[in-house]
Design a protein around this motif. Structure first.
Motif, short mmCIF file in Angstrom:
data_model
loop_
_atom_site.label_atom_id
_atom_site.label_comp_id
_atom_site.label_asym_id
_atom_site.label_seq_id
_atom_site.Cartn_x
_atom_site.Cartn_y
_atom_site.Cartn_z
N ILE A 1 -1.49 -12.21 -16.84
CA ILE A 1 -1.61 -12.65 -18.23
C ILE A 1 -1.01 -11.58 -19.15
N ALA A 2 -0.12 -12.01 -20.03
CA ALA A 2 0.55 -11.07 -20.94
C ALA A 2 -0.19 -10.97 -22.27
N LYS A 3 -0.40 -12.11 -22.92
CA LYS A 3 -1.07 -12.08 -24.23
C LYS A 3 -1.40 -13.50 -24.67
N PHE A 4 -2.27 -13.58 -25.68
CA PHE A 4 -2.53 -14.86 -26.33
C PHE A 4 -1.41 -15.12 -27.33
N LEU A 5 -1.22 -16.40 -27.65
CA LEU A 5 -0.16 -16.79 -28.58
C LEU A 5 -0.76 -17.69 -29.66
N THR A 6 -0.63 -17.27 -30.92
CA THR A 6 -1.20 -18.01 -32.03
C THR A 6 -0.17 -18.15 -33.16
N LYS A 7 -0.62 -18.76 -34.24
CA LYS A 7 0.25 -18.93 -35.41
C LYS A 7 0.75 -17.58 -35.94
N ALA A 8 -0.01 -16.52 -35.70
CA ALA A 8 0.40 -15.19 -36.16
C ALA A 8 1.68 -14.72 -35.48
N ASP A 9 2.04 -15.35 -34.36
CA ASP A 9 3.26 -14.98 -33.62
C ASP A 9 4.45 -15.85 -33.97
N ILE A 10 4.38 -16.57 -35.09
CA ILE A 10 5.43 -17.55 -35.40
C ILE A 10 6.81 -16.89 -35.53
N LEU A 11 6.87 -15.66 -36.03
CA LEU A 11 8.17 -14.98 -36.13
C LEU A 11 8.80 -14.83 -34.76
N LYS A 12 8.02 -14.41 -33.77
CA LYS A 12 8.55 -14.22 -32.42
C LYS A 12 8.94 -15.55 -31.77
N VAL A 13 8.22 -16.61 -32.11
CA VAL A 13 8.55 -17.93 -31.57
C VAL A 13 9.86 -18.44 -32.19
N VAL A 14 9.96 -18.33 -33.50
CA VAL A 14 11.15 -18.83 -34.21
C VAL A 14 12.40 -18.06 -33.80
N THR A 15 12.30 -16.73 -33.69
CA THR A 15 13.46 -15.93 -33.31
C THR A 15 13.71 -15.96 -31.80
N GLN A 16 12.83 -16.65 -31.08
CA GLN A 16 12.91 -16.83 -29.63
C GLN A 16 12.75 -15.53 -28.85
#
Length: 313
Positions: free
Chosen positions: A141-156
């Motif tokens: 397990i690396a980490k949880f993923l939430t709305k706070a990570d939207i920058l990392k999701v959008v920039t892929q």
């Protein structure tokens, strides 16, 4: 629903008779067995149906269906049709030309249920001709993923590819793939899901192997297929609009979108982004200056990098 499958696998297919049998065999070998696989044909003209007929006859978990005209041609329409038919509590999207790790479903489902999250994102590995070596490693397990990570999701930076996520089906109760997009549809769709406050988890395990070849969606985009480029520019605007509505457009996200817009001048993407942003005059002028001077800074950066490399600085 009695005897309903726990996981619905949704697979769009189009003229992939030469790949799909191998993909389906890897699904059949899943260590988790309570699934259905909805194979949605997008109007192909090859012998896909005939090539998979033996599998369909022997294993009724596989279903071959034609996309009805009420859904637009393309991956989004096929996947939306599959979502509307899916009986599982969980859904996952596989491509018709790849290889699936034998513990893909078992591992990702176990992680979701143990961690009490809405989705599990695992890693993928690319291959061309030589088949990948499948490894069975402990769950990492690396980490949880939430709305706070939207920058990392959008920039892929966090790459939620279409085939690397097992979702609870309720993530799609109010969300569907945009059927006007022919590329980057999963990036746009998954970004919306993340902004709806669904919580996920990332694991480092490689559970999927994507085949690299010229006719894949990614291959066509790399070759600058104009249809795919136009779709990407449309997806960018949809993501910007959603983030604005959700009040999630940070400075870093604005900078990211304006920076990549320089590669889509033929679609006037920068101007379209500014229209959506509705910025105050001074801020708008600052971003116009940033955009105008960006090519100069790019050239300076490349020259600086070349000099450092040449002189080992």
């Amino acid at each position: 629903m009695k005897n309903a499958p726990r996981i619905s696998i949704i697979m769009a297919t189009y003229n992939r008779a030469h790949f799909i049998v191998e993909t389906l065999q890897t699904i059949k070998k899943q260590s988790f067995i309570n699934w259905e696989c909805l194979i949605i044909d997008d109007g192909g003209s090859d012998n896909t149906k005939e090539s998979i007929e033996p599998l369909l006859e022997k294993d009724h978990r596989f279903q071959f269906l034609k996309r009805p005209d009420s859904y637009k041609k393309g991956l989004p329409g096929c996947r939306n049709y599959g979502l509307d038919l899916a009986k599982g509590t969980y859904v996952i999207f596989y491509d018709d030309d790849d290889i699936v790790h034998p513990h893909n479903l078992k591992t990702s489902l176990e992680v979701i249920e143990t961690s009490q999250v809405d989705f599990c994102h695992y890693q993928k590995m690319s291959f061309e001709v030589e088949k990948p070596i499948v490894e069975n490693n402990p769950i990492a397990i690396a980490k949880f993923l939430t709305k706070a990570d939207i920058l990392k999701v959008v920039t892929q930076e966090i790459g939620l590819a279409s085939c690397t996520v097992l979702w609870k089906k309720n993530c799609f109760e109010r969300t569907r793939f945009n059927e006007n997009l022919l590329y980057a549809e999963e990036w746009e769709c998954y970004s919306r899901i993340i902004t709806e406050n669904f919580k996920g988890i990332i694991i480092n395990n490689v559970l999927y192997y994507n085949r690299k070849h010229p006719e894949s969606n990614t291959g066509q985009y790399i070759r600058k297929n104009p249809i795919h480029r136009e779709s990407y520019s449309k997806a960018i605007l949809l993501v910007v609009q959603n983030l604005k509505e959700k009040k999630l457009l940070s400075y870093s996200l604005k900078r990211y979108f304006i920076t990549i817009s320089i590669d889509f001048k033929e679609y006037n993407l920068f101007k379209a982004i500014l229209i959506i942003l509705e910025l105050p005059t001074f801020e708008k002028l600052k971003w116009c200056f940033f955009y105008t001077t960006l090519p100069i800074r790019f050239r300076f950066y490349r020259i600086k990098k070349t000099i450092k490399s040449r002189y080992n600085l």
